[in-house]
Design an enzyme around this catalytic site. Structure first.
Site, PDB file in Angstrom:
ATOM      1  N   ASP A   5       0.846  -1.201   0.000  1.00 42.34           N
ATOM      2  CA  ASP A   5       0.000   0.000   0.000  1.00 42.34           C
ATOM      3  C   ASP A   5       0.883   1.253   0.000  1.00 42.34           C
ATOM      4  OD1 ASP A   5      -2.229   1.621   0.066  1.00 42.34           O
ATOM      5  OD2 ASP A   5      -3.036   0.811   1.932  1.00 42.34           O
TER       6      ASP A   5
ATOM      7  N   ASP B 112       0.833   8.757   2.561  1.00 31.65           N
ATOM      8  CA  ASP B 112       0.963  10.195   2.295  1.00 31.65           C
ATOM      9  C   ASP B 112       2.227  10.755   2.940  1.00 31.65           C
ATOM     10  OD1 ASP B 112      -1.590  10.551   0.881  1.00 31.65           O
ATOM     11  OD2 ASP B 112      -2.374   9.772   2.756  1.00 31.65           O
TER      12      ASP B 112
ATOM     13  N   GLU C 105      -7.978   0.247   4.621  1.00 28.12           N
ATOM     14  CA  GLU C 105      -6.527   0.021   4.560  1.00 28.12           C
ATOM     15  C   GLU C 105      -5.999  -0.453   5.915  1.00 28.12           C
ATOM     16  OE1 GLU C 105      -5.332   3.186   1.040  1.00 28.12           O
ATOM     17  OE2 GLU C 105      -5.375   3.898   3.099  1.00 28.12           O
TER      18      GLU C 105
ATOM     19  N   LYS D 222       7.744  11.625   0.088  1.00 23.51           N
ATOM     20  CA  LYS D 222       6.853  11.260   1.204  1.00 23.51           C
ATOM     21  C   LYS D 222       7.623  10.956   2.496  1.00 23.51           C
ATOM     22  CE  LYS D 222       3.057  10.719  -1.549  1.00 23.51           C
ATOM     23  NZ  LYS D 222       2.406   9.455  -1.797  1.00 23.51           N
TER      24      LYS D 222
HETATM   25  C1  5RP Z   1      -5.450   6.185   0.305  1.00 22.22           C
HETATM   26  C2  5RP Z   1      -4.072   6.228   0.823  1.00 22.22           C
HETATM   27  C3  5RP Z   1      -2.962   6.256  -0.174  1.00 22.22           C
HETATM   28  O1  5RP Z   1      -2.150   5.160   0.037  1.00 22.22           O
HETATM   29  C4  5RP Z   1      -2.193   7.515   0.014  1.00 22.22           C
HETATM   30  O2  5RP Z   1      -3.077   8.605  -0.121  1.00 22.22           O
HETATM   31  C5  5RP Z   1      -1.060   7.645  -1.010  1.00 22.22           C
HETATM   32  O3  5RP Z   1      -1.600   7.796  -2.272  1.00 22.22           O
HETATM   33  P1  5RP Z   1      -0.690   8.017  -3.555  1.00 22.22           P
HETATM   34  O4  5RP Z   1       0.098   6.764  -3.746  1.00 22.22           O
HETATM   35  O5  5RP Z   1      -1.676   8.283  -4.653  1.00 22.22           O
HETATM   36  O6  5RP Z   1       0.201   9.209  -3.306  1.00 22.22           O
HETATM   37  O7  5RP Z   1      -3.803   6.227   1.992  1.00 22.22           O
HETATM   38  O8  5RP Z   1      -6.369   6.249   1.357  1.00 22.22           O
END
Ligand code: 5RP
Length: 229
Positions: free
Chosen positions: A81, A84, A103, A121
């Site tokens: 996964d 952010d 999640e 990130k």
């Molecule tokens: C969704 C999330 C995503 O994993 C998080 O927002 C990261 O997203 P991205 O890979 O598009 O930057 O927590 O709820």
């Protein structure tokens, strides 16, 4: 080079035939799901998966990835996964895409969670990204007040294409995005927020991720492991 794709494809190297996988949500997890679909088509990889959102379930189904429900399995072997924000201890802020509750259910029922991010990130201290909190619609105004009293600037999430429509999660809940600034003690804040009646969960993932795969535009990919105490 696309750092999200690089990180996601590196993480998929941890996938083995026979595994039950957790499929994350977002633009980085997207690439992991694509790669898994490709491996099912082009090799003898056999896996089954649980998706963390309708979006990821639709993508997986279109790629021919077999999907299962919790009632059909004992435990998830590996979840891939995005996040952010991630700090050096592999604590995370998640929920930018609104899927944090599913999640967290998937990640906490997984033997391993591998998190995939681009280099931007990775932070020293969590909190620059507003912390998403999923709340039950009934009485959300009171939860909003309680969150504000905890010292953050709360904001009810709206749909990106309409400032008047409240964003709804796959669970039919609202999201309140909370700007706390630097979060010195993520574990305590996670518990305090979840103690408010009406909160379904929040986007702090503390002590859950086992590996963090970081992709960089240069093409470099780093794998960080959580140090177990
Ligand atoms: C969704 C999330 C995503 O994993 C998080 O927002 C990261 O997203 P991205 O890979 O598009 O930057 O927590 O709820």
């Amino acid at each position: 080079m696309n750092p999200k794709k690089l990180a996601a494809e590196k993480a998929v190297e941890f996938v083995q035939s026979g595994m039950i996988l957790g499929l994350g949500t977002g633009t980085t997890a997207y690439w992991a799901i694509e790669r898994i679909g490709e491996m099912i088509r082009n090799s003898d990889l056999k896996i089954r998966a649980i998706a963390t959102s309708k979006r990821s379930a639709d993508q997986a189904a279109a790629l021919g990835i077999p999907l299962v429900s919790f009632g059909e399995i004992d435990q998830i072997d590996l979840t891939i996964d995005g996040a952010d924000e991630a700090d050096g201890k592999l604590n995370l802020i998640k929920g930018g895409g609104g899927a944090l509750l599913r999640e967290k259910i998937v990640a906490t029922n997984s033997r391993q969670m591998v998190v995939v991010v681009d280099g931007h990130k990775l932070v020293n201290c969590l909190g620059k990204f507003p912390l998403p909190v999923e709340v039950i619609p009934f009485g959300w105004e009171k939860v909003f007040e309680n969150l504000g009293a905890m010292g953050c600037e709360p904001l009810l999430r709206k749909n990106s294409d309409s400032e008047r429509e409240v964003f709804l999660t796959d669970n039919g809940n609202y999201i309140i995005d909370c700007s706390f600034g630097e979060i010195a003690d993520p574990a305590t804040l996670e518990d305090k927020i979840n103690a408010i009646t009406g909160v379904a969960d929040n986007g702090l993932f503390v002590g859950i991720a086992s590996k963090l795969v970081v992709g960089y535009e240069s093409g470099e990919v780093k794998v960080l492991e959580r140090i177990l105490k």
